[in-house]
Design an enzyme around this catalytic site. Sequence first.
Site, PDB file in Angstrom:
ATOM      1  CB  SER A 246      -2.302 -13.012   2.488  1.00 31.43           C
ATOM      2  OG  SER A 246      -3.209 -14.095   2.542  1.00 31.43           O
ATOM      3  CG  ASP A 247      -3.436 -12.529   9.163  1.00 27.80           C
ATOM      4  OD1 ASP A 247      -3.813 -13.711   9.322  1.00 27.80           O
ATOM      5  OD2 ASP A 247      -3.278 -11.740  10.115  1.00 27.80           O
TER       6      ASP A 247
END
Lengths: 686, 306
Positions: A246-247
């Site tokens: 994920s960012d």
Amino acid sequence: MKCTKKYRIAYTDRAKEIVGRLTLEQKVSLMSGSISLNDMLVDMQDNKHYNYNPYPAGGIAEEGIQPVLFCDGPRGVVCGKGKSTCYPVSMCRGATFDTELEERIGKAIGREIRAYGGNLFGGVCINLPYNPGWGRGQETYGEESFHLGQMGSALVRGVQEENVIACVKHYAFNSMEISRFKVSVDCDKRTEREVYLPHFKECIDNGAACVMSSYNLYKGTQCGHHDYLLNKVLKEEWDFDGFVMSDFVWGIRDTVEAANGGQDMEMCCTLLFGDKLVEAVRDGRVPEEKIDQSAIRIMRTILAFTEADNRIYDKSLIGCKEHVALALEAARRGITLIQNKNNVLPFKKDKGSRIVVLGKLANKENTGDYGSSRVYPDYVVTPLQGIAREASESEVIFNDGSNLEHAKRLASEADCVVFVVGYDHDDEGEYVSEDKSSGYTGSIGGDRVDSLGLHRDEIELIREVGPVNSNSAAVLIGGNMIMIDEWKDCVGAILMAYYPGMEGGTAIAEILFGKVNPSGKLPFVIPVKESDLPRVNWDTTSQYYEYYHGYAKLEKEGIAPSVPYGFGLSYTDFKVYDADFSVGKDEITASCKVKNTGSMDGAEVIQLYVGFSNSGVDRPVKLLRGFKRVEVKAKKEKKVTITCPLEKLKYYNPETEQWELEHMEYEVYIGTSSDNRDLLKGTFRI
Amino acid sequence: MSSYIYEAIEHDKRFPAKIFTTSIGKSSYHWHYDYEMMLVLKGSVILNIFPESCIMKTGDIALVNSKTVHGLSKTNEDNICLFIQLKQELFENWQDKNQNYRYYLNSAVNKVEPKVPYATFIRNAALIGLEYEGKHLSNFYRIKALLYTLIADLFEYTHYDIREYSDKSATVEESDTLLKILEYIDLNYYSDNITEELCSMIGMCEKTLYRFLKRHTDLTVKELVISLKIEKAQFLLSSTEKPINTIAHECCFGNDKTFYRIFKKETGVTPMEYRLHGSNVEKNKQVQGYLSFSKNEAIELMKRML
């Protein structure tokens, strides 16, 4: 590259075996970052900065499984202070159209990551800017999907050559900054498949082992939870074998949705995975099967890369002479000459001549934004320092230009005048929030919401002072397209320098004074009016991306640009002739001869475009489908051959959900920019 | 008499500056590495920074930049001036050691206006002058603080040019060259072939010499020679009773006519007028004799400028 997809797949059985004997807690522990938010904040307060050390995730010591050790980019390696090599931003490297050079940069970055003890590079950013006002445009290579795919793949190959995992980001539709945490992007199927996803697929096909999901939503769903994008497209259709991360911090919003949606790793802290994910599995909200799949993906990748070699990478590699030379080479090749009236450039630098440099950016160390891509090199050569060194026997006078009368007086007494204008980290770049305390990089940045042009005072400076001395050049600093029409007639030459890295000032000066012959090409179109580009509401919760953007939009609508995509001047002249086009079973082949008819050695980027005017569906007039940078000595010529797989001529049929090759006559062009006047045309039939 | 002198300034041992109040009679053309801030506390003085000269009146402030050839002379009024000579090291930029700064600050000419009223600089200069008269440790620290404030104000509130060098440490030699040139002209101003002789002495071609002098002094060899001759003539006119044609000859003007023409052009008055009245602002007033100024008066004047 040793760690190819095939090589990694060979680790599947071992990965399964290890995962098979892990507890649920252990498996889940592989799936998230192990640095705390507090640790990050301490780093920032302790005279260090974001990602000062590689950020760990997963890893199981008792099984001898190393954690992922994340190092950000793409301007270089974000770790350390006063050490890493700071390359030109990706946009400048995109302007080189030189995949071989980008691959070498990838290797050098890979070596520095290894020396920092890292094993993953989070800096392969290939988002396509729908509108060039995107604040992080500097982190990507340009506006064109094909070009993005080629450049991104080159970086992937280079980084992974050193057995460092390349992470491609931000998947997908992430090209708005201020609204990145809230905007839901929508578009039709063809736009999705033909414009915003092909460059990601290209990087996967070139072996990228990791993908970072983006902050934004797509069609109402968080990209970090996106079953369609992550599971269906990436993992099933594209057969991606690596893992998704994920960012950072805000990249997933819900434990169950993320895990079921195909998210393999929460970065860079454990907030929604960890115990919460274990609980969700125990409650039956997330099938354990999902956890096993993610664990195997992560395990397989990390095993393949960490066991690939036993090489020791010494710390002395970080910011070493060879890498800094590479940063300079990239700046020399990327900086783009877009106007040169009466051949004012190159300037002479006679002993005792007076060179006046105007504009505050000339005296500023300016390598780009202050967000997660900020690299901390040992030094930065400013444009002013570069000019003083290159013209060491001239008198180099700088003034910030804030007093126009004074600037005019200086210009009138000068042999030549250089304006250095554009942006810095306050004008554009990564943006966290207005409340800086909640940001992890402390950046300001954001999108260029007000204008895509220069600041008012800079426009006034050029308009007032430019006409005083015709022997003048404007050097533009910025991460993406900057409007020029309001002032371009007031200055002799225009040099787009992007953010040219730690040796940028050197390269700018070498080009201004003719030591280096410019060869960069614009990786974006410069329109006459901002309204020629797609409209974006930068502060919004929903944004529709139309099928057309950039040069394809202008050309489709019959609007002439101010400067075409792929355009860039040289100090020598090139003649392109003897074009030849042929169609084979799987690819088309285009060739031509390039002759350097001038008196200076130089380089030209030969570009291949394919036209679709006979299409039965709505398609662009033409699209870039190949390019090659060639160096040609004065008076010499070279033959250039470019091929393009037929696969790349297809369009996506949303009815059949298939890529389809149209059987018709195609136009084909080869030449030196996207402007038809710079291209030789032919046709072929399929 | 040596007019184009390089003035070696002796700084205060306690801080890198020299601070003093004085009454100016005549300070011939000279240059130094220091930046020199001057504030006229009383009367008026003529400040010559080639090619311009200006009359600075009470309350006027000016900064003479490092390595700038300049001269001062009195008018018919009594004057008291405050001088703050600042060592170049104070202006060193630790981020880029290859920069020299040229600030635009002169309230009498006001060619490039600063970003704040001149009063900001006047007040600070007067404070420095006053603190200098104190004897306490606090005065010493206050002066240091005010000196740095002054430099900060120059960077923040004036327009300035930066001369960027490729390698400043290698250009020390350049300044020595300037000194050599100025000395040579001082000693050989009467020579008909001075430019050629200079070129062979320094090893520069005529164009380079021209550029070099323009860069460092804003003057040409010819202008340097003329102003030197004028200065010598002025000295002889006011301090001797030699006939004007003798002075014209001694100062190598060729003949009386040339002397008369050049003298009038450069000073605005004829040699005879100069001998009678000096080079005055108000020529009808009687030339006043040199008066030693009172320190107490200077202090009172500085207090008024706060």
